[in-house]
Design a protein around this motif. Structure first.
Motif, PDB file in Angstrom:
ATOM      1  N   THR A 158       0.846  -1.202   0.000  1.00 48.38           N
ATOM      2  CA  THR A 158       0.000   0.000   0.000  1.00 48.38           C
ATOM      3  C   THR A 158       0.878   1.247   0.000  1.00 48.38           C
ATOM      4  N   THR A 159       1.749   1.338  -0.972  1.00 50.47           N
ATOM      5  CA  THR A 159       2.695   2.448  -1.066  1.00 50.47           C
ATOM      6  C   THR A 159       1.992   3.792  -1.150  1.00 50.47           C
ATOM      7  N   VAL A 160       0.913   3.877  -1.910  1.00 48.41           N
ATOM      8  CA  VAL A 160       0.207   5.153  -2.077  1.00 48.41           C
ATOM      9  C   VAL A 160      -0.793   5.403  -0.949  1.00 48.41           C
ATOM     10  N   GLY A 171      -2.103  -1.097  -5.345  1.00 49.90           N
ATOM     11  CA  GLY A 171      -2.722  -0.579  -4.128  1.00 49.90           C
ATOM     12  C   GLY A 171      -3.345  -1.623  -3.230  1.00 49.90           C
ATOM     13  N   GLY A 172      -2.896  -2.857  -3.296  1.00 46.71           N
ATOM     14  CA  GLY A 172      -3.457  -3.920  -2.466  1.00 46.71           C
ATOM     15  C   GLY A 172      -4.161  -5.002  -3.247  1.00 46.71           C
ATOM     16  N   MET A 173      -4.445  -4.753  -4.513  1.00 46.39           N
ATOM     17  CA  MET A 173      -5.040  -5.774  -5.349  1.00 46.39           C
ATOM     18  C   MET A 173      -3.952  -6.704  -5.891  1.00 46.39           C
ATOM     19  N   ILE A 221     -10.490  -5.528 -12.132  1.00 46.24           N
ATOM     20  CA  ILE A 221     -10.544  -4.661 -10.954  1.00 46.24           C
ATOM     21  C   ILE A 221      -9.132  -4.309 -10.504  1.00 46.24           C
ATOM     22  N   ALA A 222      -8.224  -5.285 -10.549  1.00 45.64           N
ATOM     23  CA  ALA A 222      -6.834  -5.017 -10.196  1.00 45.64           C
ATOM     24  C   ALA A 222      -6.204  -4.033 -11.175  1.00 45.64           C
ATOM     25  N   CYS A 223      -6.541  -4.154 -12.447  1.00 49.45           N
ATOM     26  CA  CYS A 223      -6.029  -3.203 -13.439  1.00 49.45           C
ATOM     27  C   CYS A 223      -6.536  -1.793 -13.150  1.00 49.45           C
ATOM     28  N   ALA A 224      -7.805  -1.677 -12.800  1.00 49.51           N
ATOM     29  CA  ALA A 224      -8.359  -0.364 -12.453  1.00 49.51           C
ATOM     30  C   ALA A 224      -7.624   0.218 -11.253  1.00 49.51           C
TER      31      ALA A 224
END
Length: 456
Positions: free
Chosen positions: A80-82, A304-306, A335-338
């Motif tokens: 979760t870097t961002v 982001g976690g996906m 969803i992970a791509c989004a």
């Protein structure tokens, strides 16, 4: 430590109050209850670095199920870097979920996958033509990078390094250096994997000034004399070794290895699963060394976690695999791509490359002021928001000291600071704060560490 009525927030993300609040024992009764349920439902081999159970996470804090608000210096192991549930990530995911959650790109393709690939092709080092394929995990990306390298070169040997971590699958477990807990009892291992010494400045036998030259000489001899360059498909290396202890190779070492590979038709593969995607103050840690890899693997901070990972590389190499030979049912999930597109947007619009550098400056400068009269702080190292402290037995004695690390972690957790360990010898504290962490929490976390070290 403050005492307030225990209450659990309804949501996490950036709206979560950015305060440390220890209101119950750590771990508290709810965490302990979940631990009992876990023991009955999960196998013993699934470990955890902390005994607290998460309820809500955002910014620079994690609220556990007992209402404690803890400072997060781990980011879900650099994922979760961002920031957890970052707004742009959540918005893009929600919009995609309303349209469809899955089709399998191999069955019915979609634009989001292509957009992520285009972005990685543009961001990775080098101006050559590139291609990107998406996968689910870091180990999956590394394993597929090896597949690309072997089919493109017609060679089989893979060279990796001491202290490396590349994953837990059969091949990547073989490529990983550390035996316990990653390899013990899980053999036999994959063939045609060879290990070279890493230019580890702190632990190089003849001193850090000799690490680059001597490690490179040993590497070159291994490839040319023992394996045969004509048999070597790829050299796979982490530009900053993650699980091995945040080892930053001696200056110039990686560039010499990359040049050696180019001269012999060997592919240079940068495993950026932990160090990539803005963690070090650049999009990729390879940039700090002026290296342009033939292939780059990414994962952790990508979405982001996906669960999303990627191999990005030279078009001629990536096009060498035959149709149907690469892919997976969930690889490049829409969803992970989004989420990944939201990550890219967040990094660019919020200036997070500079933020990573600023966080690193604070950590490195503050850690250097810790009282080290006992000499147990052997080395402080890292780049950007990827910093570590190596703990040893004392002045003049570089024997690894995992017991002292465990004590610092215990004291930090008790005071509401989440930290992680690493290192081949289990004697490294690693710090991976989310780039969304406000300054006051960063300094407060360092203060807790200072007290924990003083107590030793």
């Amino acid at each position: 430590m403050t005492t307030v009525e225990t209450s659990l927030p309804a949501t996490g993300g950036p709206t979560l109050p950015q305060v440390r609040n220890v209101v119950a024992a750590i771990p508290g009764p709810r965490s302990q209850s979940l631990a009992q349920r876990r023991a009955q439902a999960l196998p013993a081999g699934l470990g955890s670095a902390s005994s607290v159970y998460a309820h809500a996470v955002g910014g620079g804090v994690m609220v556990d199920v007992d209402g404690n608000s803890l400072i997060d210096f781990g980011s879900g192991i650099a994922v979760t870097t961002v920031g957890n549930s970052a707004p742009r990530v959540v918005e893009r995911m929600a919009e995609q979920m309303q349209r469809f959650t899955h089709t399998c790109f191999l069955a019915n393709p979609y634009e989001g996958y292509i957009e992520v690939a285009e972005k990685l092709n543009a961001l990775t080092p080098g101006d050559h033509a590139k291609r990107t394929a998406l996968f689910n995990t870091g180990s999956g990306a590394v394993e597929n990078a090896v597949k690309y390298a072997r089919v493109a070169t017609g060679r089989s040997a893979i060279v990796v390094f001491d202290h490396a971590f590349h994953g837990r699958s059969q091949l990547t477990m073989t490529m990983t250096a550390k035996n316990q807990p990653y390899k013990q009892g899980f053999g036999p291992f994959s063939p045609e994997v060879y290990r070279a010494p890493m230019a580890y400045p702190y632990r190089w036998p003849s001193g850090p000034q000799n690490a680059a030259d001597e490690a490179f000489a040993q590497f070159a001899m291994l490839v040319d004399a023992q394996i045969g360059a004509s048999n070597t498909a790829a050299v796979v290396v982490e530009p900053i070794q993650g699980e091995g202890g945040f080892i930053v190779p001696a200056p110039g070492f990686l560039k010499r290895v990359a040049d050696f590979c180019a001269e012999r038709g060997i592919l240079f593969v940068a495993d950026e699963v932990q160090a990539g995607i803005a963690r070090t103050g650049a999009w990729f840690a390879s940039e700090h060394e002026g290296v342009v890899p033939d292939l780059i693997t990414t994962a952790k901070g990508l979405a982001g976690g996906m669960p999303l990972a990627a191999v990005t590389g030279r078009a001629d190499v990536m096009d060498a695999a035959h149709p149907g030979g690469i892919g997976g049912t969930y690889s490049g999930n829409p969803i992970a791509c989004a989420a990944a597109l939201g990550v890219f947007e967040t990094i660019e619009e919020e200036g997070l490359l500079q933020r990573a550098s600023d966080i690193g400056d604070v950590l490195l400068s503050e850690l250097a002021t810790f009282d080290n009269s006992s000499g147990i702080i052997g080395d402080i190292r890292g780049r950007g928001a990827m910093v570590a402290v190596e703990i040893v037995s004392g002045a003049g004695d570089s024997t690894p000291n995992p017991a002292a690390v465990a004590e610092v972690v215990r004291r930090a957790h008790a005071q509401g600071l989440l930290v992680l360990t690493a290192g081949t010898f289990g004697n490294v504290l690693r710090f991976l704060p989310p780039l969304s962490m406000p300054d006051h929490l960063l300094h407060e976390g360092v203060g807790i560490l200072r007290d924990a070290f003083a107590a030793l």
